[in-house]
Scaffold this motif. Structure first.
Motif, short mmCIF file in Angstrom:
data_model
loop_
_atom_site.label_atom_id
_atom_site.label_comp_id
_atom_site.label_asym_id
_atom_site.label_seq_id
_atom_site.Cartn_x
_atom_site.Cartn_y
_atom_site.Cartn_z
N VAL A 80 77.52 43.81 25.03
CA VAL A 80 76.23 42.88 24.37
C VAL A 80 75.27 43.22 25.56
O VAL A 80 73.90 43.26 25.25
CB VAL A 80 76.50 41.27 24.58
CG1 VAL A 80 75.40 40.67 24.38
CG2 VAL A 80 77.51 41.11 23.06
N GLN A 81 75.64 43.06 26.90
CA GLN A 81 74.56 43.19 27.85
C GLN A 81 73.98 44.46 27.75
O GLN A 81 72.57 44.69 28.03
CB GLN A 81 75.15 42.79 29.18
CG GLN A 81 75.58 41.61 29.63
CD GLN A 81 74.31 40.62 29.54
OE1 GLN A 81 73.40 40.84 30.11
NE2 GLN A 81 74.61 39.42 29.04
N MET A 82 74.77 45.53 27.56
CA MET A 82 74.08 47.08 27.53
C MET A 82 73.17 47.08 26.48
O MET A 82 72.16 47.86 26.52
CB MET A 82 75.44 47.90 27.43
CG MET A 82 76.33 48.28 28.59
SD MET A 82 75.41 49.17 29.88
CE MET A 82 75.28 50.84 29.14
N ASN A 83 73.77 46.52 25.22
CA ASN A 83 72.77 46.62 24.11
C ASN A 83 71.65 45.78 24.09
O ASN A 83 70.86 46.33 23.37
CB ASN A 83 73.95 46.07 22.97
CG ASN A 83 74.98 46.90 22.50
OD1 ASN A 83 74.86 47.94 22.94
ND2 ASN A 83 75.88 46.50 21.70
N ARG A 84 71.66 44.77 24.41
CA ARG A 84 70.14 44.29 24.94
C ARG A 84 69.19 44.85 25.81
O ARG A 84 68.15 45.26 25.47
CB ARG A 84 70.45 42.67 25.84
CG ARG A 84 70.92 41.74 24.80
CD ARG A 84 71.28 40.59 25.80
NE ARG A 84 71.90 39.49 24.69
CZ ARG A 84 72.30 38.36 25.30
NH1 ARG A 84 72.53 38.30 26.72
NH2 ARG A 84 72.88 37.56 24.63
N ARG A 85 69.86 45.78 26.67
CA ARG A 85 69.15 46.88 27.42
C ARG A 85 68.52 47.94 26.51
O ARG A 85 67.46 48.49 26.61
CB ARG A 85 69.89 47.23 28.52
CG ARG A 85 69.96 46.09 29.71
CD ARG A 85 71.00 46.43 30.70
NE ARG A 85 70.82 45.72 32.03
CZ ARG A 85 71.31 44.37 31.87
NH1 ARG A 85 72.23 43.95 31.17
NH2 ARG A 85 71.45 43.85 33.10
N THR A 86 69.61 48.51 25.84
CA THR A 86 69.28 49.65 25.08
C THR A 86 68.24 49.26 24.05
O THR A 86 67.39 50.31 23.65
CB THR A 86 70.54 50.50 24.44
OG1 THR A 86 71.14 49.27 23.63
CG2 THR A 86 71.52 50.93 25.54
#
Length: 261
Positions: A80-86
């Motif tokens: 989730v944290q990675m996807n928010r950034r991408t």
């Protein structure tokens, strides 16, 4: 903001953003994405910048995608944290009214290929390699891979690229319409600079409107990206996903057969 994973330089109308993790084939982690977001935001806000060039340090890779050895991102919360950034990064890259050129040397695979897909133009060296690796790792290229590839190479070819997880030469990618231009490695910088100068000679207002208009139809694919990110977060909590990443790190074939039902 002090950068560690990314180099940012702006001069003579061109902002150059370099993923600076050659020892990891320029794979991105959370910090990398944060710095890319900051770099593209800075380039967008700078009135002296008319073109942005995205590349990777060294000769081996443009970007090899997400760094799966970064264990904090191996579960659903990390995803989730990675996807928010991408998501934020892709919104800035597509929403920025300035042309973005991908300068590709070496591998542009997985999330690295999706990153170059988000650029407006791609110039690659003859030794570049392109591909997706999602199902090979127990994942799916839903960060604009499944959305943009069919528009560029056609539905059947996109299914081949995503499902078979093979790699393609720059010449093959050019023939498919996947990228724009291929040159010998020693001519890569000259070719990119030539296009930068050409773009800088054109109306910035017209280029901004052209980019936004060209993005209109594919902008309607945002729900697919956002829904995909939610689904991929659940995948990151499964034994099947961990088998794929563990096999990659251990340099062995994954045993996905036990999950087939």
């Amino acid at each position: 903001m002090e950068f560690h994973d990314v180099r940012y330089e702006a001069a003579e109308g061109v902002a150059r953003i370099t993923i600076n993790r050659p020892e990891r084939y320029n794979a991105f982690r959370r910090e990398t994405l944060d710095e890319l977001i900051q770099s593209f935001s800075q380039a967008e806000a700078d009135p002296q910048v008319g073109v942005v060039v995205l590349t990777g340090a060294g000769e081996k890779a443009f970007c090899s995608g997400g760094d799966i050895s970064w264990e904090d991102d191996s579960d659903s919360a990390g995803a989730v944290q990675m996807n928010r950034r991408t998501t934020t990064l892709s919104m800035i890259m597509r929403g920025c009214g300035k042309p973005v050129i991908a300068r590709v040397r070496g591998y542009a695979v997985g999330g690295g290929n999706e990153l170059q897909l988000l650029c407006d133009l791609t110039v690659a060296s003859e030794d570049a390699k392109f591909g997706q690796a999602g199902p090979k790792m127990g994942s799916v290229p839903i960060w604009w891979g499944t959305q943009l590839l069919p528009r560029l190479v056609g539905e059947k070819r996109a299914r081949e690229i995503v499902m078979l997880c093979e790699q393609y030469t720059a010449a093959q990618a050019l023939e498919m319409g996947w990228i724009n231009k291929v040159v010998p490695a020693e001519e890569l910088d000259t070719a990119v600079d030539t296009w930068c100068q050409r773009l800088l000679s054109l109306s910035p207002q017209a280029l901004r409107v052209a980019k936004l208009s060209l993005n209109f139809e594919s902008d309607q694919l945002w729900p697919s990206v956002l829904h995909g990110h939610q689904m991929i977060s659940f995948i990151h909590d499964t034994d099947e996903f961990h088998e794929g990443t563990k096999a990659f790190l251990e340099k062995r074939p994954p045993n996905f057969g036990r999950f087939r039902r």
